[in-house]
Scaffold this motif. Structure first.
Motif, PDB file in Angstrom:
ATOM      1  N   MET A 154       0.837  -1.200   0.000  1.00 31.08           N
ATOM      2  CA  MET A 154       0.000   0.000   0.000  1.00 31.08           C
ATOM      3  C   MET A 154       0.872   1.251   0.000  1.00 31.08           C
ATOM      4  O   MET A 154       0.488   2.294  -0.541  1.00 31.08           O
ATOM      5  CB  MET A 154      -0.923  -0.001   1.223  1.00 31.08           C
ATOM      6  N   GLY A 155       2.077   1.151   0.574  1.00 32.75           N
ATOM      7  CA  GLY A 155       3.014   2.265   0.539  1.00 32.75           C
ATOM      8  C   GLY A 155       3.470   2.578  -0.874  1.00 32.75           C
ATOM      9  O   GLY A 155       3.687   3.745  -1.220  1.00 32.75           O
ATOM     10  N   VAL A 156       3.629   1.542  -1.709  1.00 31.52           N
ATOM     11  CA  VAL A 156       3.961   1.767  -3.116  1.00 31.52           C
ATOM     12  C   VAL A 156       2.834   2.541  -3.792  1.00 31.52           C
ATOM     13  O   VAL A 156       3.078   3.448  -4.598  1.00 31.52           O
ATOM     14  CB  VAL A 156       4.218   0.423  -3.839  1.00 31.52           C
ATOM     15  N   LEU A 157       1.591   2.194  -3.442  1.00 33.24           N
ATOM     16  CA  LEU A 157       0.443   2.931  -3.993  1.00 33.24           C
ATOM     17  C   LEU A 157       0.466   4.394  -3.565  1.00 33.24           C
ATOM     18  O   LEU A 157       0.167   5.290  -4.355  1.00 33.24           O
ATOM     19  CB  LEU A 157      -0.862   2.282  -3.531  1.00 33.24           C
ATOM     20  N   ARG A 158       0.847   4.637  -2.315  1.00 35.24           N
ATOM     21  CA  ARG A 158       0.916   6.030  -1.839  1.00 35.24           C
ATOM     22  C   ARG A 158       2.018   6.791  -2.567  1.00 35.24           C
ATOM     23  O   ARG A 158       1.886   7.999  -2.815  1.00 35.24           O
ATOM     24  CB  ARG A 158       1.144   6.057  -0.323  1.00 35.24           C
ATOM     25  N   TYR A 159       3.111   6.096  -2.906  1.00 34.57           N
ATOM     26  CA  TYR A 159       4.153   6.732  -3.720  1.00 34.57           C
ATOM     27  C   TYR A 159       3.595   7.110  -5.091  1.00 34.57           C
ATOM     28  O   TYR A 159       3.835   8.215  -5.590  1.00 34.57           O
ATOM     29  CB  TYR A 159       5.346   5.790  -3.870  1.00 34.57           C
ATOM     30  N   LEU A 160       2.827   6.211  -5.677  1.00 36.71           N
ATOM     31  CA  LEU A 160       2.237   6.489  -6.992  1.00 36.71           C
ATOM     32  C   LEU A 160       1.211   7.613  -6.918  1.00 36.71           C
ATOM     33  O   LEU A 160       1.025   8.352  -7.885  1.00 36.71           O
ATOM     34  CB  LEU A 160       1.587   5.216  -7.547  1.00 36.71           C
ATOM     35  N   ALA A 161       0.562   7.762  -5.768  1.00 37.84           N
ATOM     36  CA  ALA A 161      -0.437   8.823  -5.617  1.00 37.84           C
ATOM     37  C   ALA A 161       0.197  10.200  -5.795  1.00 37.84           C
ATOM     38  O   ALA A 161      -0.445  11.136  -6.292  1.00 37.84           O
ATOM     39  CB  ALA A 161      -1.099   8.734  -4.242  1.00 37.84           C
ATOM     40  N   GLY A 162       1.465  10.327  -5.411  1.00 40.63           N
ATOM     41  CA  GLY A 162       2.144  11.612  -5.552  1.00 40.63           C
ATOM     42  C   GLY A 162       2.949  11.752  -6.826  1.00 40.63           C
ATOM     43  O   GLY A 162       3.523  12.809  -7.094  1.00 40.63           O
ATOM     44  N   THR A 163       2.992  10.675  -7.642  1.00 41.91           N
ATOM     45  CA  THR A 163       3.812  10.722  -8.864  1.00 41.91           C
ATOM     46  C   THR A 163       3.049  10.172 -10.071  1.00 41.91           C
ATOM     47  O   THR A 163       3.658   9.709 -11.034  1.00 41.91           O
ATOM     48  CB  THR A 163       5.108   9.893  -8.674  1.00 41.91           C
ATOM     49  N   LYS A 164       1.721  10.237 -10.032  1.00 44.00           N
ATOM     50  CA  LYS A 164       0.936   9.615 -11.099  1.00 44.00           C
ATOM     51  C   LYS A 164       1.108  10.292 -12.449  1.00 44.00           C
ATOM     52  O   LYS A 164       0.786   9.708 -13.491  1.00 44.00           O
ATOM     53  CB  LYS A 164      -0.546   9.586 -10.718  1.00 44.00           C
TER      54      LYS A 164
END
Length: 277
Positions: free
Chosen positions: A101-111
């Motif tokens: 889920m942390g990887v998803l949060r990284y993607l949330a800021g770099t989509k």
């Protein structure tokens, strides 16, 4: 996949809509973004005694599959994280799910990031090869990481555990270079099919010892145990199909594919792979 063109002829490949759909599906549309996919220096372990395993691992496996699609399409910056997390598909724990889920949060800021290929200029194909010696805390196997760039962005990359335990950092680097050479040979043939420049492909590495092994057909006490399959590097260098050269660790772009880096280094090598807004 979205394809956009810049005024100077640049082409960008991205998957913003796919990432937004993922965030909505996993209820992270408004999540606080992270600066890196995994915490810097993290060593992910199997579920230990007393640690809560997921009752139903379907959600974890589904999420890893969804993220792997991104990691193999337009987001090489999460390839190392996915290589690590995919090792625990059989018995994932709550810790593993939290990291995913942390990887998803990284993607949330770099989509908005994607692979940005340059416009004018020579289409030069070159690669970077690196390893993280004995980086796996359970098997003590090393991690191979390589990336090949064309037009300023990545067209091929890999992050995976080596099949055997390396007795030294030089052997680990040499194994990584052998994997990169095999990929370079395939890319060289593919480039020829598309009438692109298919001359000698340069591969950068940051190990002087492995570089010496690749350029000099000499067997010493330190290197005689290295499997003969990895000496394909020497043969292809001698044929002029690939050329191995040294670059400093500070400029080793493939480092991002071998371990969890800190934010400064991570962003530098992410840009080096052409992953940009």
């Amino acid at each position: 996949m979205e394809i956009s063109r810049g005024e100077n002829g640049e082409v960008k490949l991205s998957q913003r809509r796919y990432i937004e759909e993922l965030l909505q599906r996993h209820q992270l549309a408004d999540a606080k973004p992270r600066s890196t996919p995994l915490p810097p220096g993290s060593k992910v372990l199997p579920a230990g005694d007393g640690e809560m395993e997921l009752v139903d691992s379907t959600k974890y496996r589904t999420l890893i599959g969804e993220l792997n699609y991104l990691a193999t399409s337009t987001r090489p910056d999460i390839a190392q994280a996915m290589s690590v997390l995919a090792r625990f598909m059989g018995k994932p724990s709550k810790t593993h799910m939290g990291l995913a889920m942390g990887v998803l949060r990284y993607l949330a800021g770099t989509k908005e990031l994607g692979l940005r290929f340059g416009g004018a200029g020579e289409l030069k194909l070159e690669g970077y090869s690196d390893s993280d010696w004995a980086g796996d805390p359970v098997t003590r196997r090393s991690t191979t990481g390589y990336v090949f760039l064309l037009g300023g962005a990545a067209i091929s990359w890999n992050s995976q555990l080596q099949r055997t335990v390396a007795a030294s950092s030089v052997e680990a680097e040499y194994q990584a270079t052998a994997a990169a050479v095999r990929e370079a040979l395939w890319l060289r043939k593919l480039a020829g099919d598309f009438d692109l420049c298919s001359d000698t492909i340069g591969i950068w590495m940051d190990s002087q010892g492995a570089l010496s092994l690749g350029n000099n057909p000499i067997t010493s006490v330190r290197s005689k145990h290295i499997d003969v399959q990895h000496h394909l590097v020497r043969e292809r260098v001698a044929r002029g199909e690939v050329a191995v050269s040294y670059c400093s660790t500070e400029d080793m772009v493939a480092d991002i594919l071998t371990k969890a880096l800190g934010e400064i280094k991570f962003k530098k090598f992410r840009n080096g792979m052409g992953v940009m807004a």
